[in-house]
Design a protein around this motif. Sequence first.
Motif, PDB file in Angstrom:
ATOM      1  N   LEU A   5       8.763  58.872  30.698  1.00 12.14           N
ATOM      2  CA  LEU A   5       8.950  57.502  31.190  1.00 12.14           C
ATOM      3  C   LEU A   5       7.873  57.190  32.197  1.00 12.14           C
ATOM      4  N   PRO A   6       7.440  55.941  32.244  1.00 13.16           N
ATOM      5  CA  PRO A   6       6.466  55.569  33.276  1.00 13.16           C
ATOM      6  C   PRO A   6       7.041  55.904  34.657  1.00 13.16           C
ATOM      7  N   LEU A  11      11.295  56.371  38.786  1.00 10.05           N
ATOM      8  CA  LEU A  11      11.725  56.143  40.171  1.00 10.05           C
ATOM      9  C   LEU A  11      12.945  55.229  40.210  1.00 10.05           C
ATOM     10  N   ALA A  12      12.950  54.231  39.338  1.00  8.18           N
ATOM     11  CA  ALA A  12      14.075  53.294  39.300  1.00  8.18           C
ATOM     12  C   ALA A  12      15.348  54.002  38.864  1.00  8.18           C
ATOM     13  N   VAL A  13      15.218  54.875  37.816  1.00 10.90           N
ATOM     14  CA  VAL A  13      16.385  55.624  37.333  1.00 10.90           C
ATOM     15  C   VAL A  13      16.903  56.554  38.435  1.00 10.90           C
ATOM     16  N   ALA A  14      15.962  57.282  39.069  1.00 11.26           N
ATOM     17  CA  ALA A  14      16.347  58.200  40.146  1.00 11.26           C
ATOM     18  C   ALA A  14      17.021  57.433  41.285  1.00 11.26           C
ATOM     19  N   GLY A  15      16.465  56.257  41.584  1.00  9.56           N
ATOM     20  CA  GLY A  15      17.045  55.429  42.655  1.00  9.56           C
ATOM     21  C   GLY A  15      18.450  54.974  42.299  1.00  9.56           C
ATOM     22  N   ALA A  16      18.648  54.606  41.022  1.00 15.69           N
ATOM     23  CA  ALA A  16      19.966  54.145  40.584  1.00 15.69           C
ATOM     24  C   ALA A  16      20.987  55.274  40.676  1.00 15.69           C
ATOM     25  N   VAL A  17      20.578  56.465  40.251  1.00 14.93           N
ATOM     26  CA  VAL A  17      21.485  57.628  40.319  1.00 14.93           C
ATOM     27  C   VAL A  17      21.832  57.938  41.770  1.00 14.93           C
TER      28      VAL A  17
END
Length: 216
Positions: A5-6, A11-17
């Motif tokens: 993933l870009p 970073l967005a996924v990690a931030g959401a988790v």
Amino acid sequence: GGPRLPLRRRLAVAGAVAGAAAAGWLYVRHQKERRQRSRRLRDLRALALGQGDFQLRDTAGTARSKADFLGRWVLLYFGFTHCPDVCPEELEKLSRAVELLERDPALPPVQPLFVTVDPERDDEAALARYLRDFHPRLVGLTGTPEQVRAAAAAFRVYVSAGPRDADGDYVVDHSVLTFLVDPDGIFRDCYSRSRTAEEVARSVRGHMDTYEPLPL
């Protein structure tokens, strides 16, 4: 492995988790704090009802306990009608403090109470006669020797009757303190003989300003 993933997406996924985990942790903490607060309030209410309770009679002979005065601020003084000088001075001061507070209509009313430490001589009629000279809303309370002793003990008031003279007269030594009880029935303060009416009124007003009632 598959396509990565870009960076921005990762970073967005990690931030959401991380955000979901933090939200879950905050929810659990909030629930725990709410339970603790509820338990603390329950304990405080039980303490308030048991703390300084009394079973006495007013000058009309009506049974009175602390529960009758819940919802009101109370200034309470223990004394006796044959007291030569200290009790009249303290009741004058208490009455004056209540009058000073009554000048501000925005403040809740204060209920003054007088509990005798000399039930042998201070029956309902004697109290009614004596209290006419003080604040018109001052309520006098008496009871059996056992009830009066229990009330004094609940407020940790020292009481000791002195020897009788040739006429059978005697003086009762007792703690000279005026107690402030809030509308939840919790002790807020006590005032010694050295405090003036103005100081008492100022202190009571301060307690009123910072008072937060116990939720039901």
